[in-house]
Design an enzyme around this catalytic site. Structure first.
Site, PDB file in Angstrom:
ATOM      1  N   GLY A 167      41.674  26.378 -56.820  1.00 30.98           N
ATOM      2  CA  GLY A 167      42.614  26.289 -57.937  1.00 30.98           C
ATOM      3  C   GLY A 167      44.071  26.213 -57.542  1.00 30.98           C
TER       4      GLY A 167
ATOM      5  N   SER B 193      47.261  23.388 -56.341  1.00 33.78           N
ATOM      6  CA  SER B 193      47.582  21.959 -56.394  1.00 33.78           C
ATOM      7  C   SER B 193      47.876  21.369 -55.015  1.00 33.78           C
ATOM      8  CB  SER B 193      48.804  21.754 -57.294  1.00 33.78           C
ATOM      9  OG  SER B 193      49.897  22.469 -56.757  1.00 33.78           O
TER      10      SER B 193
ATOM     11  N   GLN C 112      48.229  33.001 -53.782  1.00 35.55           N
ATOM     12  CA  GLN C 112      49.605  32.613 -54.133  1.00 35.55           C
ATOM     13  C   GLN C 112      49.979  33.224 -55.471  1.00 35.55           C
ATOM     14  OE1 GLN C 112      50.265  28.136 -53.158  1.00 35.55           O
ATOM     15  NE2 GLN C 112      48.086  28.395 -53.528  1.00 35.55           N
TER      16      GLN C 112
ATOM     17  N   ARG D 144      56.546  37.517 -68.471  1.00 35.95           N
ATOM     18  CA  ARG D 144      55.313  37.237 -67.706  1.00 35.95           C
ATOM     19  C   ARG D 144      54.658  38.542 -67.242  1.00 35.95           C
ATOM     20  NH1 ARG D 144      53.934  32.088 -66.611  1.00 35.95           N
ATOM     21  NH2 ARG D 144      52.631  32.718 -64.868  1.00 35.95           N
TER      22      ARG D 144
ATOM     23  N   ALA E 112      36.952  27.010 -62.369  1.00 31.40           N
ATOM     24  CA  ALA E 112      36.730  28.023 -61.334  1.00 31.40           C
ATOM     25  C   ALA E 112      35.596  28.978 -61.707  1.00 31.40           C
ATOM     26  CB  ALA E 112      38.019  28.794 -61.087  1.00 31.40           C
TER      27      ALA E 112
ATOM     28  N   CYS F 212      67.245  51.858 -59.390  1.00 30.86           N
ATOM     29  CA  CYS F 212      66.153  51.986 -58.416  1.00 30.86           C
ATOM     30  C   CYS F 212      65.730  53.458 -58.359  1.00 30.86           C
ATOM     31  CB  CYS F 212      66.644  51.520 -57.046  1.00 30.86           C
ATOM     32  SG  CYS F 212      65.540  51.970 -55.692  1.00 30.86           S
TER      33      CYS F 212
ATOM     34  N   HIS G  82      52.941  35.445 -52.172  1.00 36.05           N
ATOM     35  CA  HIS G  82      54.123  35.165 -52.998  1.00 36.05           C
ATOM     36  C   HIS G  82      54.568  36.373 -53.815  1.00 36.05           C
ATOM     37  CE1 HIS G  82      53.260  30.542 -52.840  1.00 36.05           C
ATOM     38  NE2 HIS G  82      53.833  30.994 -51.752  1.00 36.05           N
TER      39      HIS G  82
HETATM   40  P1  NAD Z   1      49.722  24.826 -59.664  1.00 37.24           P
HETATM   41  O1  NAD Z   1      50.041  25.111 -61.095  1.00 37.24           O
HETATM   42  O2  NAD Z   1      50.623  23.951 -58.898  1.00 37.24           O
HETATM   43  O3  NAD Z   1      48.278  24.156 -59.630  1.00 37.24           O
HETATM   44  C1  NAD Z   1      47.222  24.680 -60.371  1.00 37.24           C
HETATM   45  C2  NAD Z   1      45.926  24.085 -59.867  1.00 37.24           C
HETATM   46  O4  NAD Z   1      44.869  24.736 -60.555  1.00 37.24           O
HETATM   47  C3  NAD Z   1      45.772  22.581 -60.116  1.00 37.24           C
HETATM   48  O5  NAD Z   1      45.295  21.965 -58.935  1.00 37.24           O
HETATM   49  C4  NAD Z   1      44.722  22.514 -61.234  1.00 37.24           C
HETATM   50  O6  NAD Z   1      43.864  21.378 -61.095  1.00 37.24           O
HETATM   51  C5  NAD Z   1      43.928  23.776 -60.978  1.00 37.24           C
HETATM   52  N1  NAD Z   1      43.248  24.336 -62.151  1.00 37.24           N
HETATM   53  C6  NAD Z   1      43.700  24.415 -63.431  1.00 37.24           C
HETATM   54  N2  NAD Z   1      42.786  25.005 -64.204  1.00 37.24           N
HETATM   55  C7  NAD Z   1      41.736  25.317 -63.395  1.00 37.24           C
HETATM   56  C8  NAD Z   1      40.467  25.937 -63.601  1.00 37.24           C
HETATM   57  N3  NAD Z   1      40.078  26.368 -64.818  1.00 37.24           N
HETATM   58  N4  NAD Z   1      39.627  26.086 -62.552  1.00 37.24           N
HETATM   59  C9  NAD Z   1      40.001  25.633 -61.319  1.00 37.24           C
HETATM   60  N5  NAD Z   1      41.169  25.050 -61.057  1.00 37.24           N
HETATM   61  C10 NAD Z   1      42.033  24.890 -62.084  1.00 37.24           C
HETATM   62  O7  NAD Z   1      49.528  26.216 -58.963  1.00 37.24           O
HETATM   63  P2  NAD Z   1      49.628  26.667 -57.434  1.00 37.24           P
HETATM   64  O8  NAD Z   1      49.065  25.607 -56.563  1.00 37.24           O
HETATM   65  O9  NAD Z   1      49.055  28.027 -57.393  1.00 37.24           O
HETATM   66  O10 NAD Z   1      51.188  26.737 -57.097  1.00 37.24           O
HETATM   67  C11 NAD Z   1      52.127  27.206 -58.002  1.00 37.24           C
HETATM   68  C12 NAD Z   1      52.928  28.472 -57.635  1.00 37.24           C
HETATM   69  O11 NAD Z   1      53.156  29.141 -58.875  1.00 37.24           O
HETATM   70  C13 NAD Z   1      52.258  29.494 -56.768  1.00 37.24           C
HETATM   71  O12 NAD Z   1      53.055  29.666 -55.668  1.00 37.24           O
HETATM   72  C14 NAD Z   1      52.210  30.806 -57.569  1.00 37.24           C
HETATM   73  O13 NAD Z   1      52.956  31.808 -56.909  1.00 37.24           O
HETATM   74  C15 NAD Z   1      52.908  30.524 -58.849  1.00 37.24           C
HETATM   75  N6  NAD Z   1      52.133  30.866 -60.072  1.00 37.24           N
HETATM   76  C16 NAD Z   1      51.336  31.973 -60.127  1.00 37.24           C
HETATM   77  C17 NAD Z   1      50.600  32.252 -61.282  1.00 37.24           C
HETATM   78  C18 NAD Z   1      49.740  33.495 -61.329  1.00 37.24           C
HETATM   79  O14 NAD Z   1      50.041  34.482 -60.678  1.00 37.24           O
HETATM   80  N7  NAD Z   1      48.618  33.488 -62.088  1.00 37.24           N
HETATM   81  C19 NAD Z   1      50.652  31.390 -62.369  1.00 37.24           C
HETATM   82  C20 NAD Z   1      51.497  30.260 -62.286  1.00 37.24           C
HETATM   83  C21 NAD Z   1      52.228  30.021 -61.133  1.00 37.24           C
END
Ligand code: NAD
Length: 233
Positions: free
Chosen positions: A175, A177, A91, A59, A219, A136, A109
């Site tokens: 964006g 959940s 997050q 990742r 978004a 480290c 996070h």
């Molecule tokens: P989640 O995956 O639970 O939810 C994603 C949300 O994004 C959903 O509500 C969905 O409807 C929405 N979504 C999807 N595509 C979208 C778009 N194009 N435009 C707008 N909204 C859109 O993610 P979360 O609520 O952030 O929680 C998951 C945890 O996973 C977080 O704590 C985070 O740390 C971690 N995470 C981070 C990343 C990253 O850094 N990019 C990626 C995956 C997970």
């Protein structure tokens, strides 16, 4: 929206989806073919550190290939032009907000591009792999882990987040959940303190009913339109 001075914005994986970074909850309940319990908990790391390091190495490498999308750039523009208080609480562990230019930002996070030495407690910028168990740079111990908050661990900088929420006039969730606490509870804090609340999401989330308003769509479109609107108001 009138009388708005202080804005707090919570972002989640959805804001980075159009940059090609997978969100967390796929249809099968798996995260890039892994169960969450196997890769994103302290227990998983204790059980199989090599698997967890390899997962995060992939990742970490992948996000460096991705680019910020219009939603990240819109929030960076808001940061540059909004004269009142602003805090983006993400997050996300990717660095797309800062690459777009956001400054008033915190990662609750953690960050993919940092490694944390669990022996000397120092965090280092980190772009390469950790699976080979490198030393480290500060103390030489082979005790580095990804500087990300796993399930069951305490998110970072909660004092700063709650301080910003105490002053907030408008809370915006983008964006996410609404399934991961404590972030999912921020809207409730904001409502109790009399703030306006707005959700921008692809589809209604678990917590949609708690927001005064929800705008649904990708978004890149809904965030850009909202930033135009609030800066023009
Ligand atoms: P989640 O995956 O639970 O939810 C994603 C949300 O994004 C959903 O509500 C969905 O409807 C929405 N979504 C999807 N595509 C979208 C778009 N194009 N435009 C707008 N909204 C859109 O993610 P979360 O609520 O952030 O929680 C998951 C945890 O996973 C977080 O704590 C985070 O740390 C971690 N995470 C981070 C990343 C990253 O850094 N990019 C990626 C995956 C997970």
């Amino acid at each position: 929206m009138t009388g708005i001075r202080n804005i707090v914005i919570l972002t989640g994986a959805g804001i980075s989806a159009e940059s090609g970074i997978d969100t967390f909850r796929s249809a099968g309940g798996l995260w890039e073919n892994h169960r969450v319990e196997d890769v994103a908990t302290p227990e998983a790391f204790a059980r199989d550190p090599h698997l967890v390091q390899r997962f995060y190495d992939m990742r970490r490498a992948a996000i460096q290939e991705k680019l910020p999308n219009p939603a990240h750039f819109a929030l960076a523009r808001l940061d540059a032009e909004w004269k009142g208080g602003l805090l983006v609480v993400t997050q996300n562990v990717d660095d797309l907000h800062e690459r777009a230019g956001s400054r008033r930002l915190l990662h609750m996070h953690g960050e993919h591009l940092k490694a944390w030495c669990t022996l000397c407690d120092i965090r280092h910028p980190w772009r390469g792999p950790l699976a080979g168990n490198p030393p480290c740079p500060s103390c030489g111990a082979h005790a580095l882990r990804p500087d990300v908050v796993w399930f069951g661990e305490m998110p970072y900088r909660m004092g700063e987040i709650y301080a910003a929420l105490r002053e907030v006039d408008l809370f915006v969730s983008i964006g996410t959940s609404g399934a991961v606490y404590p972030a999912a509870g921020f809207v409730q804090n904001a409502v109790e303190l009399g703030a306006q609340t707005l959700e921008l999401n692809l589809e209604a989330s678990q917590g949609s009913h708690m927001f005064h308003e929800s705008r649904l769509g990708p978004a890149s479109e809904v965030v850009t339109a909202w930033v135009e609107e609030i800066l023009g108001a």
